[in-house]
Motif scaffolding. Structure first.
Motif, PDB file in Angstrom:
ATOM      1  N   VAL A  62      72.306 -33.294 -40.521  1.00 42.11           N
ATOM      2  CA  VAL A  62      71.318 -32.214 -40.597  1.00 42.11           C
ATOM      3  C   VAL A  62      71.932 -30.858 -40.235  1.00 42.11           C
ATOM      4  N   ASP A  63      71.278 -29.824 -40.745  1.00 46.60           N
ATOM      5  CA  ASP A  63      71.559 -28.456 -40.317  1.00 46.60           C
ATOM      6  C   ASP A  63      70.369 -28.029 -39.452  1.00 46.60           C
ATOM      7  N   ILE A  64      70.675 -27.407 -38.333  1.00 44.25           N
ATOM      8  CA  ILE A  64      69.619 -27.086 -37.361  1.00 44.25           C
ATOM      9  C   ILE A  64      69.632 -25.597 -37.033  1.00 44.25           C
ATOM     10  N   GLU A  65      68.453 -25.017 -36.975  1.00 43.84           N
ATOM     11  CA  GLU A  65      68.307 -23.641 -36.472  1.00 43.84           C
ATOM     12  C   GLU A  65      67.428 -23.678 -35.227  1.00 43.84           C
ATOM     13  N   GLY A  66      67.682 -22.742 -34.334  1.00 39.08           N
ATOM     14  CA  GLY A  66      66.838 -22.694 -33.137  1.00 39.08           C
ATOM     15  C   GLY A  66      67.339 -21.679 -32.133  1.00 39.08           C
ATOM     16  N   PHE A  67      66.693 -21.659 -30.997  1.00 36.32           N
ATOM     17  CA  PHE A  67      67.084 -20.743 -29.924  1.00 36.32           C
ATOM     18  C   PHE A  67      67.956 -21.503 -28.920  1.00 36.32           C
TER      19      PHE A  67
ATOM     20  N   ASN B  94      70.854 -26.764 -24.714  1.00 37.91           N
ATOM     21  CA  ASN B  94      69.706 -27.602 -25.061  1.00 37.91           C
ATOM     22  C   ASN B  94      68.812 -26.810 -26.029  1.00 37.91           C
ATOM     23  N   PRO B  95      69.345 -26.569 -27.228  1.00 39.78           N
ATOM     24  CA  PRO B  95      68.642 -25.673 -28.154  1.00 39.78           C
ATOM     25  C   PRO B  95      67.214 -26.129 -28.456  1.00 39.78           C
ATOM     26  N   HIS B  96      66.332 -25.147 -28.551  1.00 42.19           N
ATOM     27  CA  HIS B  96      64.959 -25.404 -28.978  1.00 42.19           C
ATOM     28  C   HIS B  96      64.919 -25.240 -30.496  1.00 42.19           C
TER      29      HIS B  96
ATOM     30  N   ILE C 285      60.051 -33.556 -28.602  1.00 41.54           N
ATOM     31  CA  ILE C 285      60.954 -34.561 -29.194  1.00 41.54           C
ATOM     32  C   ILE C 285      62.370 -34.266 -28.711  1.00 41.54           C
ATOM     33  N   TYR C 286      62.990 -35.283 -28.148  1.00 41.60           N
ATOM     34  CA  TYR C 286      64.378 -35.145 -27.738  1.00 41.60           C
ATOM     35  C   TYR C 286      65.265 -35.607 -28.897  1.00 41.60           C
ATOM     36  N   VAL C 287      66.154 -34.712 -29.298  1.00 41.50           N
ATOM     37  CA  VAL C 287      67.001 -34.981 -30.449  1.00 41.50           C
ATOM     38  C   VAL C 287      68.452 -35.019 -29.980  1.00 41.50           C
ATOM     39  N   THR C 288      69.065 -36.168 -30.100  1.00 41.03           N
ATOM     40  CA  THR C 288      70.480 -36.270 -29.757  1.00 41.03           C
ATOM     41  C   THR C 288      71.286 -36.257 -31.051  1.00 41.03           C
TER      42      THR C 288
ATOM     43  N   ILE D 169      57.177 -28.461 -28.046  1.00 37.59           N
ATOM     44  CA  ILE D 169      55.888 -28.328 -28.755  1.00 37.59           C
ATOM     45  C   ILE D 169      55.178 -27.022 -28.435  1.00 37.59           C
ATOM     46  N   TYR D 170      55.466 -26.443 -27.272  1.00 33.71           N
ATOM     47  CA  TYR D 170      54.817 -25.153 -26.991  1.00 33.71           C
ATOM     48  C   TYR D 170      55.394 -24.042 -27.875  1.00 33.71           C
ATOM     49  N   LEU D 171      56.575 -24.303 -28.457  1.00 29.98           N
ATOM     50  CA  LEU D 171      57.160 -23.337 -29.386  1.00 29.98           C
ATOM     51  C   LEU D 171      56.742 -23.622 -30.823  1.00 29.98           C
ATOM     52  N   THR D 172      56.835 -24.884 -31.222  1.00 29.61           N
ATOM     53  CA  THR D 172      56.626 -25.184 -32.634  1.00 29.61           C
ATOM     54  C   THR D 172      55.389 -26.034 -32.923  1.00 29.61           C
ATOM     55  N   GLY D 173      54.755 -26.568 -31.907  1.00 30.88           N
ATOM     56  CA  GLY D 173      53.536 -27.339 -32.168  1.00 30.88           C
ATOM     57  C   GLY D 173      53.825 -28.660 -32.858  1.00 30.88           C
ATOM     58  N   THR D 174      52.825 -29.489 -32.923  1.00 29.55           N
ATOM     59  CA  THR D 174      53.018 -30.828 -33.500  1.00 29.55           C
ATOM     60  C   THR D 174      52.674 -30.882 -34.985  1.00 29.55           C
TER      61      THR D 174
END
Lengths: 534, 263
Positions: free
Chosen positions: B240-245, B253-255, B201-204, B218-223
């Motif tokens: 939103v508040d977002i966490e990621g790598f 381009n955070p995952h 999913i691309y999130v802008t 999806i290879y990190l978090t799955g569907t």
């Protein structure tokens, strides 16, 4: 005498049959005489797109239009953006007998699928069927006849003695050239690119100015020559040089002196940093559009990403550099006899226990060859339709004539890429298909990747290295385990050989003789055992 | 009669064998009108999955580098680091991509050579020693062609670092690959890679008028995960508040690993 005779006869029959066919399962497809429209069918279609939503919409529209024609068939679409993922999923699903009904694929992959008995439906019978075959009378749509499918493209789907696929779209590779930089370096683009020219310009481009920037682009980053698919690079180089790659039967021939020389040459240019690959550097389009690449080789199906005015751009606006772009055939060793790969998606139909379901699947697969679908999909990228029916249609010809009218549907680079293949179809080739050909292809590319990496990692790349690399590739891709199919050549059947005709005639005669003998014996027994009539 | 039959059978067997043999004189005949074209296949646009690959280990035994030494190393140089697993992508074909972080910096291990059995042990906090090569792909600095070994002892899971204020600045890249968060981001667009659920999913999102590209990989978090499902329900305008790598592709381009609608 009779028992040994029967055994011999059975043996002869078995031997003669196994000489002509591979392993068959109980589900061998039998074409029904009539499509049963009283039943409903749900079929699955696994499709690949180039991360291009327009392509997705075209698939969906095609399904809707097909379902309107055949209300008893429902098509469920599953989308992929990666051929490798489809391949892996199909392999997984073969084991559980849950393959899709119709699937976008490559013949190399089908060769692997065929290791399962009757997994993929041979299409010859379906092609030829007067009612439901190509251009058939009862398809409810206007599909191309077999003769209207471009022969080169159709032949790519013929292997192991049958047509196992139909072509869906075709592309080739193109070299997208920053002409501005070539000319700034004092060169003039030839009519046909040669490898010598590309290497020469690439090396010349490595000159830096006093501040350490590359003189040609004034930037800290420049990779003059980037190749996206190194498997294609090696395969095309070998074919242009008429060097061995493999036989049709699956004998691996790639590990030869020409390959060695090519790898050493590539290593030289990796060493100067004038050459790199997608796997190690990134997308050629991104470097090209940032003015950091002069020769970007990628599929014609990637044309919408190429050039500063491309409709699809993956880099920030401030990184874009304006330049004149030229779409050319890939570099050649013999420009008077250009050779380039033919590639692009094909469609295969998976076998099912229900032959009516298979027929429904075939009808849908065939629908994807209609002008409506072919032209719409071809326009999404630098693809070309696979049938002359679509290629020669007024609609497609009008499309081709409008190059440059805008930077979307009529994006000049995209249309040039399509034209490149249309004008060079006779110069395209493909590699032999066998169980293991996909691995061989991977090995071909991996050798370039390894040489490129090793050179950059300051490892010695010499003849000894190449010999070790050959051995490593053989082992890694299990190329020494490919069963060379002695029947492969024969399976590419043309007219039935005389010996086969004699064989079949002899068998028929034997059966007739047996039948006559059995009948005679039965009558004689009956006469002996029948009670006298009153 | 029997002799005749036997003769016929013998003849048919002989011919059957002849039909089996590989006759060079047959040549390869194409089904088309061109008898010289061999049976062939179309080439792939994209590389397909290769068989199990084995990473080539750096020739010399390297001493363990600090993050600073790692960052100073040239591209394609052999590197050796000790770090802690924070997350992994799906294991496949004896390879796994791993997000790692130490107290001094973070690493992205691309397609680390790894058995399925070892992959199961790469849980967050696990310490590993990695030998590979430093590379860069579209701006993402990573280690590839790497092998690893487990290091017994301590484990480490960092506190999430709020880098919201660094968005759009040159300082952000110093935190590449770290576990970070972004607060008060406004959703501009949610789009599936394939146009429908099932793929990335691309999130802008935007902040202070600037747009940024994030990704649910999806290879990190799955569907089937909460983050995938939650992102699928977001609408333009949601805050939103977002966490990621902090992955990189032509810029940050955070995952995304978690997302919450701000109250």
């Amino acid at each position: 005498m009779k028992k040994p005779l029967s055994v011999l006869l059975a043996l002869a029959l078995v031997l003669s049959l196994t000489a002509c066919h591979g392993a068959k399962d109980v589900h061998e497809f039998q074409l029904p005489e009539q499509f049963d429209t009283s039943r409903d069918y749900t079929i699955t279609f696994w499709a690949k797109n180039d991360t291009n939503m327009t392509q997705v919409e075209i698939y969906k529209q095609a399904i809707a239009d097909f379902e309107a024609l055949w209300p008893n068939i429902t098509v469920e679409l599953r989308l992929y953006t990666d051929y490798g993922k489809i391949y892996n999923d199909v392999i997984t699903n073969i084991a559980t007998d849950t393959t899709p009904n119709v699937c976008i694929t490559y013949p190399d992959h089908i060769a692997t699928y065929l290791t399962g008995a009757d997994t993929v439906v041979p299409l010859d019978q379906l092609f030829a069927d007067e009612r439901y075959g190509l251009g058939g009378s009862d398809t409810r749509f206007d599909s191309p006849t077999k003769e209207e499918i471009i022969p080169q493209f159709l032949n790519e789907c013929y292997f192991d003695g049958c047509y196992y696929a139909i072509p869906f779209m075709r592309s080739t590779e193109a070299c997208y050239v920053n002409r501005t930089y070539v000319e700034k370096l004092g060169f003039t683009l030839p009519q046909t690119l040669t490898w010598d020219f590309v290497w020469q310009v690439s090396e010349a481009a490595m000159a830096k100015d006093a501040s350490g920037n590359y003189a040609v682009n004034g930037q800290k980053v420049l990779i003059p020559f980037i190749y996206k698919s190194t498997d294609n690079m090696m395969i095309q180089m070998l074919r242009q040089l008429d060097a061995p790659y493999s036989t049709a039967a699956g004998e691996v021939q790639i590990f030869n002196d020409t390959t060695k020389d090519l790898l050493l040459q590539i290593a030289d240019h990796s060493a100067t940093r004038s050459f790199n690959t997608f796997k190690l550097a990134g997308y050629p389009a991104n470097f090209l559009n940032a003015g950091q690449c002069i020769f970007a080789i990628d599929s014609t199906a990637g044309a919408t990403w190429m050039g500063p005015d491309a409709p699809l751009i993956d880099i920030a606006d401030e990184k874009l550099v304006d330049f004149d772009i030229e779409v050319m055939t890939i570099p050649q060793y013999h420009p008077e006899d250009p050779k380039m790969i033919s590639q692009g998606p094909s469609l295969c139909v998976f076998n099912k226990a229900d032959s009516q379901e298979v027929l429904a699947s075939w009808l849908f697969a065939q629908y994807l060859l209609t002008n409506e679908v072919q032209i719409a999909y071809a326009q999404t990228e630098g693809y070309v339709p696979v049938a002359s029916k679509a290629q020669e249609s007024p609609e497609y010809q009008d499309y081709l004539s409008r190059a440059g009218e805008d930077n979307e549907l009529y994006y000049d680079v995209k249309l040039q890429a399509s034209r490149l293949l249309l004008e060079n179809t006779d110069h395209t080739f493909v590699t032999a298909v066998f169980n293991g050909s996909a691995s061989l292809r991977n090995a071909a590319g991996q050798m370039i990747e390894e040489v490129n990496k090793s050179t950059r990692r300051k490892q010695t790349v010499d003849e000894a290295y190449i010999q070790d690399l050959f051995a490593d590739m053989t082992s890694l891709y299990r190329l020494d385990q490919i069963a060379v199919d002695g029947t492969a050549d024969k399976l590419l059947l043309g007219p039935m050989p005389a010996e086969a005709k004699i064989l079949l005639g002899t068998l028929a005669a034997a059966w007739l003789a047996i039948a006559a003998y059995a009948l005679t014996e039965t009558i004689r027994k009956k006469r002996k055992t029948s009670p006298p009539s009153c | 009669m029997k002799k005749f039959l036997a003769l016929l059978l013998a003849l048919s067997m002989l011919l059957a064998f002849a039909a089996c043999s590989d006759s060079a004189s047959n040549g390869t005949t194409d089904p088309s009108t061109d008898p010289t074209t061999e049976s062939t296949t179309a080439a792939t646009d994209e590389a397909t999955t290769a068989p199990t690959t084995e990473a080539t280990e750096p020739e010399d035994q390297l001493s363990v580098m600090t993050f600073e030494e790692y960052m100073a190393a040239e591209l394609q140089a052999p590197v050796c680091v000790e770090t802690y697993v924070q997350a992994t992508q799906s294991w496949w074909d004896n390879k796994i991509t791993v997000y790692c972080q130490s107290e001094d910096g973070a690493y992205f291990l691309y397609e680390l050579a790894c058995s399925e059995e070892d992959a199961a042990k790469l849980v967050p906090g696990t310490k590993i020693r990695v030998n590979g090569y430093k590379t860069e792909f579209e701006g993402e600095v990573e280690i590839m062609d790497a092998t690893f070994e487990f290091i017994e002892g301590d484990s480490y899971i960092p506190q999430v670092l709020d880098v919201t204020a660094l968005l759009g600045t040159d300082e952000l890249i110093a935190h590449q690959n770290e576990f970070v968060c972004f607060k008060g981001m406004t959703v501009e667009e949610i789009s599936y890679k394939n146009g429908e659920p099932g793929d990335d999913i691309y999130v802008t999102v935007s902040k202070d008028g600037q747009s940024y590209s994030f990704c649910v990989e999806i290879y990190l978090t799955g569907t089937e995960t909460q983050v995938y499902q939650t992102v699928g329900t977001l609408s333009a305008g949601d805050v939103v508040d977002i966490e990621g790598f902090l992955y990189w592709y032509q810029g940050a381009n955070p995952h995304i690993t978690s997302i919450t609608v701000a109250g």
